[in-house]
Each structure stands twice: as structure tokens, then as C-alpha cells.
Motif scaffolding. Structure first.
Motif, PDB file in Angstrom:
ATOM      1  N   PHE A 110       0.826  -1.210   0.000  1.00 29.98           N
ATOM      2  CA  PHE A 110       0.000   0.000   0.000  1.00 29.98           C
ATOM      3  C   PHE A 110       0.860   1.259   0.000  1.00 29.98           C
ATOM      4  CE2 PHE A 110      -2.806  -3.250   1.623  1.00 29.98           C
ATOM      5  CZ  PHE A 110      -4.022  -2.946   1.022  1.00 29.98           C
ATOM      6  N   VAL A 111       1.930   1.231   0.755  1.00 30.85           N
ATOM      7  CA  VAL A 111       2.781   2.417   0.843  1.00 30.85           C
ATOM      8  C   VAL A 111       3.453   2.715  -0.494  1.00 30.85           C
ATOM      9  CG1 VAL A 111       4.789   3.402   2.020  1.00 30.85           C
ATOM     10  CG2 VAL A 111       3.122   2.060   3.308  1.00 30.85           C
ATOM     11  N   ILE A 112       3.807   1.670  -1.241  1.00 35.76           N
ATOM     12  CA  ILE A 112       4.415   1.862  -2.561  1.00 35.76           C
ATOM     13  C   ILE A 112       3.498   2.653  -3.468  1.00 35.76           C
ATOM     14  CG2 ILE A 112       5.099   0.631  -4.660  1.00 35.76           C
ATOM     15  CD1 ILE A 112       6.246  -1.555  -2.850  1.00 35.76           C
ATOM     16  N   GLU A 113       2.199   2.383  -3.394  1.00 34.31           N
ATOM     17  CA  GLU A 113       1.245   3.112  -4.226  1.00 34.31           C
ATOM     18  C   GLU A 113       1.168   4.585  -3.824  1.00 34.31           C
ATOM     19  OE1 GLU A 113      -1.507   3.856  -7.185  1.00 34.31           O
ATOM     20  OE2 GLU A 113      -0.124   2.185  -6.874  1.00 34.31           O
ATOM     21  N   LEU A 114       1.268   4.842  -2.514  1.00 33.39           N
ATOM     22  CA  LEU A 114       1.289   6.238  -2.060  1.00 33.39           C
ATOM     23  C   LEU A 114       2.529   6.951  -2.585  1.00 33.39           C
ATOM     24  CD1 LEU A 114       0.150   5.790   1.663  1.00 33.39           C
ATOM     25  CD2 LEU A 114      -1.210   6.677  -0.239  1.00 33.39           C
ATOM     26  N   GLY A 115       3.662   6.277  -2.548  1.00 35.96           N
ATOM     27  CA  GLY A 115       4.887   6.891  -3.059  1.00 35.96           C
ATOM     28  C   GLY A 115       4.808   7.174  -4.541  1.00 35.96           C
ATOM     29  N   ARG A 116       4.179   6.266  -5.284  1.00 32.45           N
ATOM     30  CA  ARG A 116       4.064   6.483  -6.738  1.00 32.45           C
ATOM     31  C   ARG A 116       3.204   7.704  -7.036  1.00 32.45           C
ATOM     32  NH1 ARG A 116       0.675   5.742 -10.751  1.00 32.45           N
ATOM     33  NH2 ARG A 116      -0.943   4.973  -9.334  1.00 32.45           N
ATOM     34  N   ARG A 117       2.117   7.859  -6.304  1.00 34.89           N
ATOM     35  CA  ARG A 117       1.220   8.986  -6.567  1.00 34.89           C
ATOM     36  C   ARG A 117       1.854  10.325  -6.188  1.00 34.89           C
ATOM     37  NH1 ARG A 117      -4.820   6.936  -4.630  1.00 34.89           N
ATOM     38  NH2 ARG A 117      -4.974   5.191  -6.104  1.00 34.89           N
ATOM     39  N   ASN A 118       2.674  10.322  -5.144  1.00 35.11           N
ATOM     40  CA  ASN A 118       3.256  11.576  -4.650  1.00 35.11           C
ATOM     41  C   ASN A 118       4.704  11.754  -5.077  1.00 35.11           C
ATOM     42  OD1 ASN A 118       1.143  12.735  -2.528  1.00 35.11           O
ATOM     43  ND2 ASN A 118       1.201  10.515  -2.263  1.00 35.11           N
ATOM     44  N   HIS A 119       5.214  10.840  -5.900  1.00 36.49           N
ATOM     45  CA  HIS A 119       6.589  10.918  -6.408  1.00 36.49           C
ATOM     46  C   HIS A 119       7.596  10.949  -5.265  1.00 36.49           C
ATOM     47  CE1 HIS A 119       5.740  12.150 -10.787  1.00 36.49           C
ATOM     48  NE2 HIS A 119       4.610  11.705 -10.237  1.00 36.49           N
ATOM     49  N   VAL A 120       7.373  10.107  -4.300  1.00 36.77           N
ATOM     50  CA  VAL A 120       8.277   9.968  -3.162  1.00 36.77           C
ATOM     51  C   VAL A 120       8.880   8.568  -3.201  1.00 36.77           C
ATOM     52  CG1 VAL A 120       8.470   9.908  -0.639  1.00 36.77           C
ATOM     53  CG2 VAL A 120       6.990  11.599  -1.747  1.00 36.77           C
ATOM     54  N   PRO A 121      10.198   8.431  -3.284  1.00 39.01           N
ATOM     55  CA  PRO A 121      10.803   7.095  -3.314  1.00 39.01           C
ATOM     56  C   PRO A 121      10.504   6.306  -2.034  1.00 39.01           C
ATOM     57  CG  PRO A 121      12.381   8.762  -4.030  1.00 39.01           C
ATOM     58  CD  PRO A 121      11.210   9.508  -3.457  1.00 39.01           C
ATOM     59  N   ILE A 122      10.080   5.043  -2.226  1.00 40.61           N
ATOM     60  CA  ILE A 122       9.853   4.125  -1.111  1.00 40.61           C
ATOM     61  C   ILE A 122      10.976   3.097  -1.160  1.00 40.61           C
ATOM     62  CG2 ILE A 122       8.234   2.531  -0.026  1.00 40.61           C
ATOM     63  CD1 ILE A 122       7.248   5.446  -0.221  1.00 40.61           C
ATOM     64  N   ILE A 123      11.806   3.111  -0.109  1.00 34.29           N
ATOM     65  CA  ILE A 123      13.000   2.262  -0.093  1.00 34.29           C
ATOM     66  C   ILE A 123      12.816   1.215   0.996  1.00 34.29           C
ATOM     67  CG2 ILE A 123      15.506   2.241   0.029  1.00 34.29           C
ATOM     68  CD1 ILE A 123      15.342   5.335  -0.368  1.00 34.29           C
ATOM     69  N   SER A 124      12.702  -0.053   0.578  1.00 34.22           N
ATOM     70  CA  SER A 124      12.492  -1.125   1.547  1.00 34.22           C
ATOM     71  C   SER A 124      13.642  -2.113   1.477  1.00 34.22           C
ATOM     72  CB  SER A 124      11.169  -1.843   1.278  1.00 34.22           C
ATOM     73  OG  SER A 124      10.989  -2.899   2.199  1.00 34.22           O
ATOM     74  N   PHE A 125      14.156  -2.495   2.629  1.00 30.88           N
ATOM     75  CA  PHE A 125      15.213  -3.492   2.718  1.00 30.88           C
ATOM     76  C   PHE A 125      14.685  -4.842   3.214  1.00 30.88           C
ATOM     77  CE2 PHE A 125      14.955  -1.057   6.627  1.00 30.88           C
ATOM     78  CZ  PHE A 125      14.803  -2.038   7.582  1.00 30.88           C
ATOM     79  N   SER A 126      13.398  -4.884   3.622  1.00 27.50           N
ATOM     80  CA  SER A 126      12.855  -6.104   4.224  1.00 27.50           C
ATOM     81  C   SER A 126      11.613  -6.641   3.518  1.00 27.50           C
ATOM     82  CB  SER A 126      12.528  -5.851   5.697  1.00 27.50           C
ATOM     83  OG  SER A 126      11.623  -4.762   5.825  1.00 27.50           O
ATOM     84  N   ALA A 127      11.020  -5.874   2.595  1.00 30.18           N
ATOM     85  CA  ALA A 127       9.858  -6.356   1.835  1.00 30.18           C
ATOM     86  C   ALA A 127      10.369  -7.176   0.656  1.00 30.18           C
ATOM     87  CB  ALA A 127       9.000  -5.188   1.366  1.00 30.18           C
ATOM     88  N   THR A 128      10.618  -8.450   0.910  1.00 30.92           N
ATOM     89  CA  THR A 128      11.316  -9.293  -0.077  1.00 30.92           C
ATOM     90  C   THR A 128      10.383 -10.081  -0.995  1.00 30.92           C
ATOM     91  OG1 THR A 128      11.433 -11.054   1.581  1.00 30.92           O
ATOM     92  CG2 THR A 128      13.323  -9.557   1.416  1.00 30.92           C
ATOM     93  N   SER A 129       9.098  -9.882  -0.879  1.00 30.88           N
ATOM     94  CA  SER A 129       8.147 -10.644  -1.694  1.00 30.88           C
ATOM     95  C   SER A 129       8.360 -10.381  -3.181  1.00 30.88           C
ATOM     96  CB  SER A 129       6.718 -10.280  -1.312  1.00 30.88           C
ATOM     97  OG  SER A 129       5.806 -10.856  -2.227  1.00 30.88           O
ATOM     98  N   PRO A 130       8.431 -11.445  -4.011  1.00 29.13           N
ATOM     99  CA  PRO A 130       8.613 -11.239  -5.460  1.00 29.13           C
ATOM    100  C   PRO A 130       7.444 -10.530  -6.116  1.00 29.13           C
ATOM    101  CG  PRO A 130       9.102 -13.517  -4.824  1.00 29.13           C
ATOM    102  CD  PRO A 130       8.451 -12.877  -3.652  1.00 29.13           C
ATOM    103  N   SER A 131       6.287 -10.501  -5.442  1.00 30.20           N
ATOM    104  CA  SER A 131       5.134  -9.820  -6.039  1.00 30.20           C
ATOM    105  C   SER A 131       5.317  -8.312  -6.047  1.00 30.20           C
ATOM    106  CB  SER A 131       3.860 -10.186  -5.267  1.00 30.20           C
ATOM    107  OG  SER A 131       3.940  -9.748  -3.919  1.00 30.20           O
ATOM    108  N   LEU A 132       6.233  -7.804  -5.205  1.00 29.74           N
ATOM    109  CA  LEU A 132       6.549  -6.379  -5.197  1.00 29.74           C
ATOM    110  C   LEU A 132       7.775  -6.176  -6.061  1.00 29.74           C
ATOM    111  CD1 LEU A 132       6.137  -5.721  -1.363  1.00 29.74           C
ATOM    112  CD2 LEU A 132       4.414  -5.493  -3.164  1.00 29.74           C
ATOM    113  N   SER A 133       7.550  -5.751  -7.257  1.00 30.59           N
ATOM    114  CA  SER A 133       8.659  -5.612  -8.206  1.00 30.59           C
ATOM    115  C   SER A 133       8.893  -4.137  -8.524  1.00 30.59           C
ATOM    116  CB  SER A 133       8.347  -6.372  -9.492  1.00 30.59           C
ATOM    117  OG  SER A 133       9.346  -6.165 -10.454  1.00 30.59           O
TER     118      SER A 133
END
Length: 904
Positions: A110-133
Motif C-alpha cells: 500500500f505504501v508503494i502506491e502512495l509513493g508512486r502517486r506523490n513521487h516519493v521514493p519508497i526504499i524497503s530493505f525487508s519487503a522481499t516478496s517477489p510480487s513487489l517488483s
């Protein structure tokens, strides 16, 4: 005094502390960065501590930088809504330039979608799911490995132990657990393993529910398990598995990187229950900086927390993430030469995103380099849990695959790619899968194909199975079990999971393939029919007509009559033997031509054209008589067998009975595809039953027996003088071995069957086996030379050339003769044609003219010269006494001869 000490301490900190600059230093730019973590988890607490240390270490080393990160940490409380709310607050209220986190894949979605809409980079080191590409969201960066990076390493471990044909998956019902499964299944298929069972465990399950699920899995034949869970749920799983007796000898456990202490430390109690587990985790190269960091982590704390027990990989990734972000912020701020806060949101986010993606340095976790928006995976290490510790037994990388040493060469022998792990039960023996439960049809006949006795099988099908098994790249453990029932019922037991496979003479047909998988066929295919043969030719009173077909008989008769007519036309005007009353001439036409059949004609021919025609015709007759004689002799000396029936529809139409092999699919085939009534079908078991059913005088006699070609050939081999195979061959795919749908053994055994057939030495052995079962029977004469459904009658086509030559010669001779006749009698014929008579009258006149003798012919001239010789008196007799009387007698004789010639 105390105030003086505090003042001196303050001066010391100001002058010598690397994190605090003198007042004369130029004012730095503070860049707010949001951090969203689950602070109540061990991973979240560790990450927060590592990021704080990263800020301290980075700016101690880069004190001259004009920018400073300001981390605004928020607690997601392990809740998706809370994580989204905190991220939205950081973006809209705190105006952060980037967000590090969230911690879990579900929150990050969900947070990734917020970052995309507001042009804010979302940097995750622990969200390792392959569905998040990162390729699906332009403002998402993963500074850790994707879970999919480890699947090839796990598959390589499974492939190294070739007995592991089936692996049971156990994973948590979360975004983290579910997203990796498709990648694992695909990777297992590449190494020849399949996933027969899966167990999805929700995070809220208690120990009782987990134990119940494990007991269900234990009731299956699966003994190799792969676990993909986080440490919190995985700890409960292995404690329950130990209680269920599944951490003992005979079981094999593999875990993904999520259950390695390097990622998420587990308690000592859990480690004790994981004895014998094998797993993979990213390889972290040891460096001086990393050793120093670990030591400082033990001494230096910003916040007391019982959850922090040591350094894990997520902490190292969090540390490197802060370094990468701090370098990118400085790069963007220096390039723009203005305060980052003055840039537009879109420009600021895009520029910062590009700068992070271009970052490359040597971090605590190794080489930090982003490829397609995520940290590039390099090497994985394989560990074995023994004695409460993780012992490294090998390594895996993309280029070399598995190897014992980090930089060692790849081993060709899979068994040497890893050091021997100690499996559950403290044994080095590789845990095998359960024995295959192989069903075998309990046959009461046709033991040449398959025989079950004392839990062992023999026969042709068994020999094929054993030969193919030896070609497998692994040993196969199995046990045979007899099944008394139909073949369809036996195969359905595989679908019900009562059997893992069926070995026998099972036919591959479409409806069976709906619930089982077959190997490649190992026998010839097809369904055909055998019937009783009858010797009907030698007992026939009309056998003398059999050598020639009806068409040839009629053609020969017409040729005889035509040739006789042509000879009569050519000889009639010149030869007295071809003249006389009409009935005499008609008889001559038939007599002369047919007498040439046995070369018994006595009439002389005087016309050269007749002789030419007769030469060709005698040659034709010679060929016909010789062929007829040879064919008739063959019929009288060689037994000719004819099938009692040749058409299955005739049998069905007349309501005759048909036999079939009991328990086979032939019964359904006869009823569904050939529309036979069940009352017409007679089940048979042994070869003797087949013989009795086809024998005359049996009250249950059948008109035919339908079965598969291999069975019928076996019967014909034993009783070839009595039966024959007739009718069409209905398509089937032959015999094959059946397995559960999706079984990897199907491809292995199919390849083995191909190897057997392509191996010359093996083929010689199989042919010897085939000879023992099929060909080692009393030899029969060549049945193909005996059986004839239509007889060997000679046809018109075989002699067409002879008849054409004879016809052409006859027509040419007749044409030349008629042309000569017209030319020599043209004045008289012209008078007839110029008369005013009707056409038929003219034709009759021409025929009468043709009917006259040709007195100019050589034969009539010779006869006339003999007559004149009798009319001339001898001079010596004139003076003799009675000379006048002799003259009178001669004259009388002359008159008689003339009268006779006139009547001819």
C-alpha cells in the motif's frame, strides 16, 4: 568544581566529537526522511538501531557534506492500515523526501502506491516478496534481495539428492509466504521434482492447529518438506513438528532464508527443535568494517531493548540503505546548489530516485549495487543446523551452482557438491521419499505379459519396467500390490491416491489420461479381430473356375470368337474348308478358334494374313493355358484358408456373439464405439478360453474375438493354423506405465524407455526376452501364404497387354485384306453403289459379291490346273483299242468335277 568539569567536558565534545561541527561550520541542509517499521519486532528494533548507527558513522566519515538526513521513525504496529496512515502523514505533513520501509511486504504494497502517486521514493530493505517488483512501480526501490533469488539455490539442493522426487511445501498465508510458491514450483520442475501437497498456515494458528496440520501431512507419503515462513511462525512450526515425531530419521527439512538466524534470530529452544534442518541464506563477506560494527553493536546502544539479540542481515541492509540514501541526497543537493526543500515535489523525488539507483559502494552486507531497482543477488551459502548452530556445508552462485568451497570449481558429481549434512535423527543417510505403492493387475491368463506371484512380478511388461528402472539416474524404492478388478478400477486407485503407480499391460487411452499420467508406450498399438479360418476351395466342385476371374473368362471367350471370325473372313474366299452352308461356316468359326486352345485344329490356312494372326493368337493361348495350369495346380496342392468373417458389421447385424478379454477396456469399446449389445459379448480370460470360444460345436461359440494386437499375435503364434486376424485395426497408443497426475517419474521413466530402445545391447536383451515370451512357441507355417479372403484368381489386367497385341494384329490384317478386296473389285462394287437400291439392299449385294470364290487365288488356280490335266487325252491312247470309250469317261469325270465345284 562540578560546573568546571561539565564545561571542560562540553569543550572536549565540541572540539573532538566527529558528529558535531564547530560553530564556525557552514550551516547544513536538513533533509527529512521517513522510517516506517514494526518497532515491536526483533527485525524492526534491530533495523532502527542499525540505521541510527549508520547516520553516525556516515557523517563522521563525511563531515564536509552539506546535507544531513533527519530520520522520522514511525511504528506500523504490524498493521497495514497503520503503516499506510503513518506513510501518508510523513508525506503530506512532514514533507519527507523519501520513506525507508515499511517492514513487511503486505504493508509495503500500500505504501508503494502512495509513493508512486506523490513521487516519493519508497526504499524497503525487508519487503522481499517477489510480487513487489520495482519494474511495476517506478518509485519503489528494494535494497535487499528478492525472495525469488534463492529458489534456484534451493532447487539445486533438491536436485543434488536425486531421490527427492517430491517436496511438500509448508508456508505462511501472507503476502510474504504466498508470493514465492509459484517460483519454487517452477524451479522444482526444472530439476525433476514435483509438489504433491501444500500446507498453508495462517499466522494466527496456535500450536494445536499447527500440530493438526502436521499430522495430516504425516499421513501422506511426503517425507521431504520445504518451509517458507518468518521466524515468529516458523519457531512454532518446528516445535510442533518435534512433538509430532517428524524431526526424526527418515524426514528431510529445508528452510528458506527467512528462517536463518542471519535474517531473524530465533530462540535456543527453537534451534534445538530444528536439528538436521538444511537451509540457504545470502552470503555476507566478512570485512574489518563488519567486525568493528558487530563489536560496537554490543557496546553501543541508543535504546534499551530486549528484542535485540545480535546483528542480522536485515540490520546490515538497513545500515547500507541509510548510506546509499545519504550519498544520493548529497549528490542531488550539490548538483542543484539549492536547498532540497525548494525543489518541486516531482523533481525532488525523481532526482533523488535516480541518484539512489546510481549508487554503488562496498557496504557492510557486501557490494551495494542496484540492478533493475533492487539489490543484485550474488552468492548464497548452504547451512545445516546441528548442535544449536548453523554449520556452513556449501555455497551456490549463478555461474558455478553448488560447490563445497566458496571459490571452488563446480563438481560434476552432484553427491560431492556439498559436505554431508547431518539430517534429523543425527544420521548422514539421505532421507528418502516413501516407497512407491505400485498396483499390479491380478491376471488369470496371458502370463506371458504379466504374472504376480509372491509379491513379485514377471512377464514381458515386468521386464520392460525393470530394464527402464536401471536406466534411471537414481534408485527407485517401491513395493508391489496385487489388485483384483478391472484395469479402469485399478487406474482410478491412483487418482484416489491408494497407489502411486500401476505397472502392467495397461493400455493408454484418452479417458484414462484424464486422471493419471502415462509414460511413453513400450508396445505396438491397436485393437483388431481374430476369426476362425475355413478351407473351402479344395472341396468345391467348381474349383476349376477359380484360377481365372470372371472378367478374364469373359474376355478370353470374346477374344476366341473374335479371332475365329477374323480367320474366317480372311480364309472364306480362298479356302474351301471355310466354305459351305451357313451353319457349317458358323461352326467353323467357333471350332477353329477354340481348337487352338489345345492346338487341335486341322484346317489349313492359305492366306498369309491369316497365318500372321494365327501366330500371335497361338502365343496368347499358350500364355493363358500355362497360367491357368499353374494357378489350378497351386489351388489343388496348397491349402487355402479363408476367414469365416471379415466384417465386424456383418457379425453385429446378424446378432452373433463376440469375445473380449475380461477386465479390459474392450468391453466398453465394443459397446460405446461399435454399438454392440451387452448380450452379444462374452468375457474370456485365458488363451484356452479363446480357443474354446472359437471352436465349432461349442454352445458359447463366438464369431470373432476383439482384443489388442499384442494379445492376438500371441494367440496366432500358438494357433496360427486355425485363426487369422482380419478387419480394420482401431487406433490405441499401446501399453504404458501409469502414475499420479503431475508425477515427475513419468518424464524420467519415459526417457528411460527411450534409452532402452536406443541402446543396442539393451535391445538385444529385450528382444531375447520378447522371444522367450512370444516367439518361443511351436513354429507355424507361413500363415500369410495360406489365408486368402478373395482367392488368387488371375484378372484381366494381368493379360491386358496380350489381348491388346492380338486385337491390334487382327485388325491390321483384316484392314489390309479388305483394302485389297475393294481395290481389286472396285468396278463391280462401284456399279452396286451407284444403283438406286436401298442401303440394306446394296449391303446385301456387296456381301454376296464377297461370298463368291476368289478364282484368282493360288489354291483355286492349282486345283483348276489339276482338272484340265484330267480332260486332255494322252496321244498314246488315241490309237489304242477303246480309245473313244476312255475319252468319253474322261469327259464324264470332268462334268462331275465342275458340278461339284459349282456347289462349293
Amino acid at each position: 568544581m562540578g560546573n568546571q568539569k561539565r564545561f571542560l567536558w562540553f569543550i572536549f565534545i565540541v572540539l573532538f566529537s566527529p558528529g558535531i561541527e564547530p560553530s564556525t561550520t557552514k550551516e547544513v541542509i536538513r533533509v527529512p526522511v521517513g522510517v516506517v517499521l514494526n518497532l515491536n519486532s526483533s527485525v524492526g528494533a534491530m533495523a532502527e538501531k542499525c540505521m541510527t548507527m549508520a547516520l553516525h558513522d556516515f557523517y563522521a566519515k563525511h563531515a564536509h557534506y552539506q546535507t544531513r538526513l533527519s530520520l522520522l521513525t514511525r511504528d506500523s504496529k504490524n498493521d497495514v492500515v497503520s503503516a499506510a496512515f503513518e506513510a501518508m502523514h510523513l508525506i503530506n505533513i512532514e514533507n519527507v523526501s523519501a520513506i525507508i520501509g515499511p517492514q513487511s511486504s503486505a504493508e509495503a504494497k500500500f505504501v508503494i502506491e502512495l509513493g508512486r502517486r506523490n513521487h516519493v521514493p519508497i526504499i524497503s530493505f525487508s519487503a522481499t516478496s517477489p510480487s513487489l517488483s520495482p519494474s511495476h512501480s517506478s518509485f519503489f526501490i528494494r535494497t535487499g534481495f528478492s525472495d525469488s533469488a534463492q529458489v534456484e539455490a534451493i532447487a539445486a539442493i533438491v536436485g543434488a539428492y536425486s531421490k527427492w522426487l517430491e517436496v511438500v511445501l509448508i508456508y505462511e498465508d501472507t503476502e510474504y509466504g504466498n508470493s514465492l510458491i509459484p517460483y519454487l514450483v517452477d524451479a522444482f520442475q526444472k530439476v525433476g521434482a514435483r509438489v504433491p501437497h501444500r500446507s498453508v498456515i495462517p499466522p494466527h494458528y496456535n500450536d494445536t492447529e499447527i500440530l493438526k496440520e502436521l499430522n495430516r501431512l504425516n499421513s501422506t507419503r511426503g517425507r521431504i518438506f520445504l518451509v517458507h515462513m518468518t521466524a515468529s511462525l516458523g519457531s512454532k512450526l518446528f516445535l510442533s513438528a518435534s512433538k509430532a515425531g517428524m524431526m526424526t530419521e527418515g524426514y528431510g527439512w529445508i528452510v528458506t532464508e527467512g528462517l536463518s538466524t542471519l535474517l531473524d534470530p530465533v530462540g535456543s529452544r527453537t534451534m534445538d527443535s530444528m536439528q538436521g534442518v538444511v537451509g540457504v541464506r545470502p552470503y555476507i563477506p566478512m570485512s574489518k568494517e563488519l567486525e568493528d560494527f558487530v563489536l560496537r553493536m554490543k557496546r553501543f546502544r541508543f535504546r534499551k531493548s530486549s528484542k535485540i539479540t545480535g546483528v542480522n542481515l536485515f540490520g546490515l541492509w538497513a545500515y547500507d540503505t541509510v548510506w546509499a540514501l545519504a550519498m544520493a541526497v548529497e549528490k542531488v543537493g550539490t548538483a542543484s546548489r539549492v536547498d532540497l526543500a525548494s525543489l518541486g515535489t516531482g523533481d525532488r523525488g525523481q532526482n533523488l530516485l535516480d541518484a539512489i539507483l546510481d549508487s554503488e559502494f562496498e557496504g557492510l552486507s557486501g557490494n551495494f549495487r542496484l540492478v533493475k531497482g533492487q539489490l543484485e543477488a550474488s552468492t548464497f551459502e548452504v547451512f545445516n543446523v546441528i548442535g544449536g548452530k548453523e554449520r556452513i556445508i556449501g555455497y551456490w552462485n549463478q555461474k558455478k551452482g553448488l560447490s563445497r568451497k566458496l571459490n571452488g570449481a563446480a563438481e560434476l558429481d552432484k553427491r560431492k557438491t556439498l559436505e554431508k549434512p547431518i539430517w534429523p535423527g543425527y544420521t548422514t543417510d539421505i532421507p528418502p521419499t516413501k516407497k512407491l505403492r505400485i498396483g499390479v493387475p491380478l491376471k488369470k491368463g496371458f502370463y506371458e505379459f504379466l504374472k504376480f506371484e509372491n509379491n513379485n512380478i514377471s512377464g514381458f511388461s515386468a521386464e520392460i519396467f525393470f530394464a527402464a528402472e536401471k536406466k534411471l539416474p537414481f534408485s527407485l524404492s517401491y513395493e508391489f500390490s496385487a489388485f483384483a478388478g478391472t484395469y479402469d478400477d485399478l487406474l482410478y486407485q491412483i487418482h484416489l491416491q491408494k497407489y502411486d503407480a500401476v505397472v502392467g499391460d495397461t493400455t493408454i487411452i484418452a479417458n484414462r489420461s484424464l486422471y493419471v499420467d502415462f509414460t511413453l508406450p513400450y508396445s505396438e498399438s491397436g485393437v483388431s479381430m481374430i476369426v476362425l479360418t475355413e478351407d473351402s476351395e479344395r472341396n468345391s466342385v467348381w474349383i476349376f473356375l477359380k484360377p481365372l476371374s470372371l472378367g478374364l473368362w469373359l474376355t478370353t471367350g470374346v477374344a476366341f470368337i473374335f479371332t475365329g471370325f477374323v480367320i474366317w473372313l480372311l480364309e472364306h474366299r480362298e479356302n474351301t474348308e471355310f466354305r459351305g452352308p451357313p451353319q457349317q461356316q458358323l461352326g467353323m468359326i467357333f471350332w477353329f478358334s477354340f481348337s487352338t486352345l489345345v492346338f487341335a485344329h486341322r484346317e489349313k490356312v492359305v492366306n498369309n494374313w491369316s497365318r500372321f494372326v494365327l501366330i500371335i493368337w497361338v502365343f496368347v493361348v499358350l500364355i493363358l493355358t500355362q497360367s491357368y495350369t499353374a494357378s489350378l495346380a497351386s489351388m489343388l496342392t496348397v491349402q487355402k484358408l479363408q476367414p469365416a468373417f471379415t466384417d465386424i458389421k456383418e457379425i453385429q447385424r446378424n446378432g452373433y456373439k463376440v469375445g473380449y478379454q475380461n477386465s479390459s477396456f474392450i468391453k466398453g469399446f465394443l459397446m460405446e464405439h461399435l454399438n454392440f449389445d451387452e448380450t452379444q459379448l462374452v468375457p474370456l480370460v485365458t488363451i484356452q478360453d479363446y480357443h474354446n470360444a472359437l471352436s465349432r460345436g461349442n454352445k458359447n461359440r463366438v464369431a470373432a474375438i476383439l482384443d489388442e494386437v499384442p494379445y492376438l499375435k500371441l494367440i496366432l503364434k500358438k494357433k496360427c493354423s486355425k485363426y487369422t486376424m482380419v478387419g480394420p485395426t482401431y487406433k490405441t497408443d499401446g501399453f504404458g506405465f501409469a502414475f499420479q497426475s503431475g508425477s515427475s517419474l513419468v518424464s524420467y521413466l519415459s526417457s528411460a524407455i527411450l534409452n532402452v530402445t536406443q541402446d543396442k545391447n539393451q535391445m538385444d536383451k529385450l528382444q531375447s526376452t520378447y522371444f522367450d515370451y512370444f516367439d518361443n512357441q511351436p513354429a507355424c507355417e507361413d500363415q500369410s501364404a495360406k489365408i486368402s479372403s478373395e482367392g488368387p484368381s488371375l484378372g484381366v489386367y494381368s493379360f491386358g497387354g496380350l489381348f491388346i497385341i492380338a486385337g491390334v494384329v487382327s485388325m491390321v490384317a483384316l484392314s489390309m485384306y479388305m483394302y485389297h478386296f475393294l481395290c481389286s473389285h472396285w468396278p463391280a462394287l462401284r456399279t452396286i453403289s451407284s444403283s438406286e437400291s436401298r442401303f440394306w439392299e446394296k449391303l446385301v449385294e456387296v456381301a454376296k459379291h464377297f461370298d463368291k470364290k476368289d478364282l484368282t487365288s493360288h489354291q483355286f488356280k492349282r486345283r483348276e490346273s489339276r482338272v484340265h490335266a484330267l480332260d486332255t487325252p494322252d496321244e498314246g491312247l488315241a490309237a489304242a483299242p477303246g480309245a473313244n470309250d476312255m475319252q468319253n469317261n474322261s469327259a464324264g469325270t470332268h462334268i462331275i468335277v465342275e458340278n461339284n465345284l459349282g456347289h462349293e
